[in-house]
Design a protein around this motif. Sequence first.
Motif, PDB file in Angstrom:
ATOM      1  N   HIS A   1      -5.769 -15.645  26.552  1.00 52.20           N
ATOM      2  CA  HIS A   1      -4.716 -16.549  27.253  1.00 52.20           C
ATOM      3  C   HIS A   1      -5.946 -16.591  28.726  1.00 52.20           C
ATOM      4  O   HIS A   1      -5.273 -16.545  29.118  1.00 52.20           O
ATOM      5  CB  HIS A   1      -4.032 -14.949  27.455  1.00 52.20           C
TER       6      HIS A   1
ATOM      7  N   ASP B   1      -4.233 -20.579  17.774  1.00 50.06           N
ATOM      8  CA  ASP B   1      -3.586 -21.660  17.946  1.00 50.06           C
ATOM      9  C   ASP B   1      -2.178 -21.385  17.286  1.00 50.06           C
ATOM     10  O   ASP B   1      -1.417 -22.307  17.996  1.00 50.06           O
ATOM     11  CB  ASP B   1      -4.479 -22.503  16.473  1.00 50.06           C
TER      12      ASP B   1
ATOM     13  N   THR C   1      -0.400 -19.705  21.029  1.00 50.00           N
ATOM     14  CA  THR C   1      -0.939 -20.672  21.250  1.00 50.00           C
ATOM     15  C   THR C   1       1.020 -21.572  20.769  1.00 50.00           C
ATOM     16  O   THR C   1       1.672 -21.734  22.480  1.00 50.00           O
ATOM     17  CB  THR C   1      -1.451 -21.888  21.725  1.00 50.00           C
TER      18      THR C   1
END
Length: 341
Positions: free
Chosen positions: A87, A118, A121
């Motif tokens: 992050h 991935d 996210t």
Amino acid sequence: MSVPTTVRHGTGTGSDYAELSRRIAAAGLLARRPGYQVLALGSTAALYVGAWLVFALVGDSWWQLGTAVLLAVAFTQVGFVGHEVAHRQVVSSRRSADRIGLIAGNLLIGLGHGWWADKHTRHHAHPNQVGADPDVAAGAVRWTEKQAEDTSGVQRFVTRWQGVLFLPMLTLEGLNLHVAGFRSAFGGKVRRPVLEGVLLGLHVVGYVGVAFTVLSPGKAIAFLALHQALFGVYMGLSFAPNHKGMPVLGPDVKLDFLRRQVLTSRNVRGGPVTDWLLGGLNYQIEHHLFPSMPRPALRRAQPIVAAYCAELGVDYEQESLPRSYARAFQALHEVGRPLRS
């Protein structure tokens, strides 16, 4: 809890989030904390290395089952570091963040950084939204009654009693994370599949090799099984209170950013010990609103966010840790209710 098509909770505009962002920025809560990060990374590294030193000192003994507990904690804490790195809480450079993430994830604990980053996210973009959030995709656990209906055989039995079986199933979560990392690397689903695969392979060879070098075969198998089971349980219980039992949004639900993040997330009350044990994930609402906010700033941001949500009339969920687990397990049990009828 399921919200199939619409959520009526105020109109909601981008300006609502913009105003909150201004208040958070004015409080100085978005700046990186290099001093804290050095301390946090150093202490986590010391815990990880220290746990393996204990393993070496204890030697070929059944007391290594106690070391397995310590290493499960160390592995999970390293996982929290990987989460913060992904992050950009630690460094702003994507290249540097990826390098740290590959070392922490792939090499040290055997968790594929590229695959997980991935997936995570996509979760942040559409938390708890069917068809968009991979964390509520139909798998061993089903999150909606519609998903539950589409089951048969062993999976139908598991879904029927998943509220009860969820905790035992977490003992396999560590293994599941390792397998998913290898699959993504060998399937070419990450940006650097060869590097990720090599680092994962080095972890497995070193991890299993050390266990069987120091321990007799029976003890080594028991150590590895207990360590992986506890690692999976700790990881699972760290993430379970955050969204489980909160509204699961249908594919067509439209919400502004602030409401999408707040209404699908739950905070866990607690003090510094809870903050450490859960890796700051107990401030899930603040984390989802400001993913790059450093962990120590989340506690200070919490009253600001809670007060602003009260101004807007947006529900802000915060429970004790036991109540959070109860809510999560009950929600899973409710999904399986039609199958028990």
